[in-house]
Motif scaffolding. Structure first.
Motif, PDB file in Angstrom:
ATOM      1  N   HIS A  84      60.853  29.993  11.297  1.00 37.31           N
ATOM      2  CA  HIS A  84      59.419  30.201  11.427  1.00 37.31           C
ATOM      3  C   HIS A  84      58.764  28.872  11.774  1.00 37.31           C
ATOM      4  O   HIS A  84      58.930  27.886  11.058  1.00 37.31           O
ATOM      5  N   ASP A  89      51.873  28.304  13.656  1.00 39.43           N
ATOM      6  CA  ASP A  89      51.238  29.479  13.082  1.00 39.43           C
ATOM      7  C   ASP A  89      49.745  29.198  12.916  1.00 39.43           C
ATOM      8  O   ASP A  89      49.356  28.362  12.103  1.00 39.43           O
ATOM      9  N   VAL A 131      53.936  35.251  13.973  1.00 40.81           N
ATOM     10  CA  VAL A 131      53.632  34.292  15.039  1.00 40.81           C
ATOM     11  C   VAL A 131      53.928  34.899  16.407  1.00 40.81           C
ATOM     12  O   VAL A 131      53.180  34.711  17.361  1.00 40.81           O
ATOM     13  N   HIS A 134      51.093  37.021  17.638  1.00 39.94           N
ATOM     14  CA  HIS A 134      49.829  36.345  17.908  1.00 39.94           C
ATOM     15  C   HIS A 134      49.723  35.983  19.391  1.00 39.94           C
ATOM     16  O   HIS A 134      50.645  35.440  19.985  1.00 39.94           O
TER      17      HIS A 134
END
Length: 137
Positions: A84, A89, A131, A134
């Motif tokens: 991640h 983010d 993420v 997005h």
């Protein structure tokens, strides 16, 4: 060394052992893809570490930089995964100070509980691939 459940506690213990017993053995400690919160905590913590030891810590953001020292085949599996991207983010980077303030307010200023909840949020966002969903703009 006390309670070693947290990342910073383990880091402090490792540094203490390395400095005391093997002061010149450690060439470098590579911290791969750390988030901004760990980096900020490390910068504060490192003020109490001898400069010789402090200079051995290297923060690496990408695999190309890591390959200056290691072949990817030498790395454990978790070191080869992208994971991640905390810094990518927007929830975590848009206003980090406000984010921390909100977590502290929600936990009545309990820093340990706020950190736990933030880690849980990051884990949730990683697991659900937030993420990737997005879209910028």
């Amino acid at each position: 060394f006390g309670d070693l459940r947290g990342g910073m506690a383990v880091l402090r213990a490792a540094i203490a052992v390395a400095n005391k017993h093997y002061p010149e053995l450690m060439v470098r400690v590579i911290i791969l893809r750390s988030n901004w919160l760990f980096y900020a905590a490390f910068r504060i913590f490192s003020l109490w570490v001898h400069k010789r030891s402090r200079d051995k810590f290297v923060f690496v953001r990408d695999m190309e930089t890591l390959q200056k020292w290691y072949d990817l085949s030498e790395l454990p599996e978790e070191g080869r995964r992208a994971g991640h991207d905390v810094d990518g983010d927007p929830y975590l980077t848009l206003d980090p100070e406000d984010l921390l303030r909100r977590y502290l307010i929600a936990t009545d200023q309990d820093a340990a509980e706020a950190a736990r909840r933030l880690r849980d949020t990051i884990a949730w966002r990683r697991a659900w691939g937030i993420v990737e969903c997005h879209q910028r703009g």
